[in-house]
Design an enzyme around this catalytic site. Structure first.
Site, PDB file in Angstrom:
ATOM      1  N   PRO A 192       0.832  -1.214   0.000  1.00 54.57           N
ATOM      2  CA  PRO A 192       0.000   0.000   0.000  1.00 54.57           C
ATOM      3  C   PRO A 192       0.857   1.252   0.000  1.00 54.57           C
ATOM      4  CG  PRO A 192      -0.904  -1.597   1.496  1.00 54.57           C
ATOM      5  CD  PRO A 192       0.394  -2.170   1.014  1.00 54.57           C
ATOM      6  N   CYS A 193       0.484   2.214  -0.837  1.00 58.04           N
ATOM      7  CA  CYS A 193       1.419   3.287  -1.167  1.00 58.04           C
ATOM      8  C   CYS A 193       0.972   4.675  -0.730  1.00 58.04           C
ATOM      9  CB  CYS A 193       1.620   3.304  -2.685  1.00 58.04           C
ATOM     10  SG  CYS A 193       0.074   3.473  -3.592  1.00 58.04           S
ATOM     11  N   GLN A 194      -0.119   4.775   0.032  1.00 56.14           N
ATOM     12  CA  GLN A 194      -0.632   6.108   0.331  1.00 56.14           C
ATOM     13  C   GLN A 194       0.377   6.976   1.081  1.00 56.14           C
ATOM     14  OE1 GLN A 194      -2.244   3.304   0.526  1.00 56.14           O
ATOM     15  NE2 GLN A 194      -4.380   3.503  -0.097  1.00 56.14           N
TER      16      GLN A 194
ATOM     17  N   ASN B 269       5.011   0.333  -7.235  1.00 57.32           N
ATOM     18  CA  ASN B 269       4.483   1.388  -6.369  1.00 57.32           C
ATOM     19  C   ASN B 269       4.304   2.679  -7.153  1.00 57.32           C
ATOM     20  OD1 ASN B 269       3.817   2.740  -3.821  1.00 57.32           O
ATOM     21  ND2 ASN B 269       4.823   0.980  -2.898  1.00 57.32           N
TER      22      ASN B 269
END
Length: 419
Positions: free
Chosen positions: A89-91, A128
């Site tokens: 997850p890249c937030q 990503n």
């Protein structure tokens, strides 16, 4: 070539690798909605099935849960997995977000590294957002952010760790449009091989783009346009019927008809599917919303994000909204359906239109609710979110083919050396 998909989402990476001829073994995804779409299509699907280990439950689980509850069994996979893929997850890295070094989602990449140490795959692929290779701002660091990896980009940190495990690492940014995806989606990739090699696998992948498009019978010199991808899904001159592929009633969808002339990209997306795809549900826009979309189209330059001046004049609170240009690829598909307006109709895109722009074939069925809101947004992963978060399957198929070719090349070199 056997693979494991970690942080798998609804299966964009898995689907591409399967289409390239690889065999899925396991997929780790903690969200039940995304995992169900993945299970339905690929793990227990009609076209593909994973060689799933008997000891691993076929259910949503986090990477942390996998490590805590199945570490001993995981060790039995060591040496039998050719490829490990995953997009943590890249937030916390996203340039569009707040780039918070303390975001707990950043830690998930470290769990991925733990898995690498246990399984020791021959190849590793990490995907990503572009911001993955940008350093965190000093002003946004807190007193607790003294770990070494916050003084560099997270991509630097992960690459150094993988090199320490004995992998040759290559990395960089690419545009998914170069692989036939009708979308200017720029993403950062780290590609590794266990073999000490002078070959840069990331550069090899980038240079493979034009050949891959030819292989797929797409124009190798011009990007696929939005119109190429979704023209057959326009509402104009179509009969509307009730949409029944989700529990919520009161929505319509087009009665799908295959056009007489099937352009190359559409042929790829149909992929021998018979009948209508799912996720065709049209939005129920209010009259005022439709009027606003018409004003937005009048105020914007197709293909470019609406200017701040125009957004202010129209009273829009959104930071970004783009009207598609039919002759060009789309901008990056996000998890928010109202980021993009259709090129010729005053509406947002359907989930199937976003799936086409992400290069999911028509037989791939998205499950669960379409959208969510409020506090549920942090917990749920509805169809639009599943699609927006995915790695485009066309790109991941190209990755699979490059790794298969590399494995054959390394095997040939090894056989020559032994002789």
């Amino acid at each position: 070539m056997r693979f494991i998909d970690v942080f798998a989402g609804c299966g964009g990476l898995s689907l591409g690798l399967l289409k390239a001829g690889c065999q899925g073994v396991a997929a780790i995804e903690k969200n039940p909605m995304a995992f169900e779409t993945l299970r339905h299509n690929l793990i227990d699907g009609q076209r593909y099935r994973f060689d799933w280990p008997a000891w691993l439950p076929k259910e949503a689980m986090s990477c942390e849960q996998l490590l805590n509850e199945h570490r001993e069994k995981l060790e039995s996979l060591s040496g039998s997995i050719d490829i490990m893929v995953g997009g943590p997850p890249c937030q916390g890295f996203s340039l569009a977000g707040r780039r918070n070094p303390s975001d707990p989602r950043n830690k998930m990449a470290e769990q991925y590294l733990q898995l690498v140490k246990i399984i020791r795959p021959k190849f590793i692929v990490i995907e990503n957002v572009s911001g993955f290779d940008s350093k965190f701002s000093e002003s946004k660091r807190t007193a607790s952010d003294e770990d070494a990896y916050f003084k560099q980009s997270y991509a630097d940190y992960i690459s150094k760790e993988l090199e320490g495990f004995g992998y040759s690492v290559s990395r960089g940014k690419l545009n998914c449009a170069d692989f036939g995806v009708p979308q200017n989606r720029h993403r950062y990739f780290i590609i590794c091989t266990k073999k000490t090699s002078d070959e840069n696998l990331f550069r090899k992948l980038v240079s493979y783009g034009a050949h891959f498009r030819k292989l797929k019978k797409l124009n190798s010199k011009v990007h696929v346009s939005v119109h190429d991808a979704i023209a057959d899904l326009e509402v104009a001159n179509k009969k509307l019927i009730e949409s029944v592929d989700s529990p919520v009633r009161g929505f319509s969808e087009i009665e799908y008809q295959l056009p007489d002339i099937i352009p190359p990209y559409l042929k790829l997306m149909r992929d021998d599917h018979v009948g209508a795809p799912n996720s065709l549900r049209l939005p129920n826009h209010k009259f005022d919303t439709i009027k606003q979309f018409i004003k937005i189209r009048q105020a914007s330059e197709p293909g470019k994000s609406l200017s701040k001046e125009s957004r202010d004049r129209l009273g829009l609170k959104k930071h970004a909204i783009t009207v598609l240009c039919k002759e060009l690829p789309a901008p990056t598909i996000t998890t928010l359906p109202d980021d993009i307006v259709h090129y010729s109709e005053p509406r947002i895109l359907t989930a199937r239109e976003t799936a086409r722009i992400q290069s999911f074939p028509d037989w791939f069925e998205f499950t669960g609710k379409y959208t969510t809101g409020g506090t549920a947004r942090k917990l749920e992963c509805p169809r639009y979110t599943q699609i927006g978060n995915a790695v485009p399957p066309l790109l991941s198929e190209a990755i699979g083919l490059v790794l298969l070719n590399q494995a054959l090349s390394e095997e040939t070199t090894l056989n020559v050396a032994e002789k």
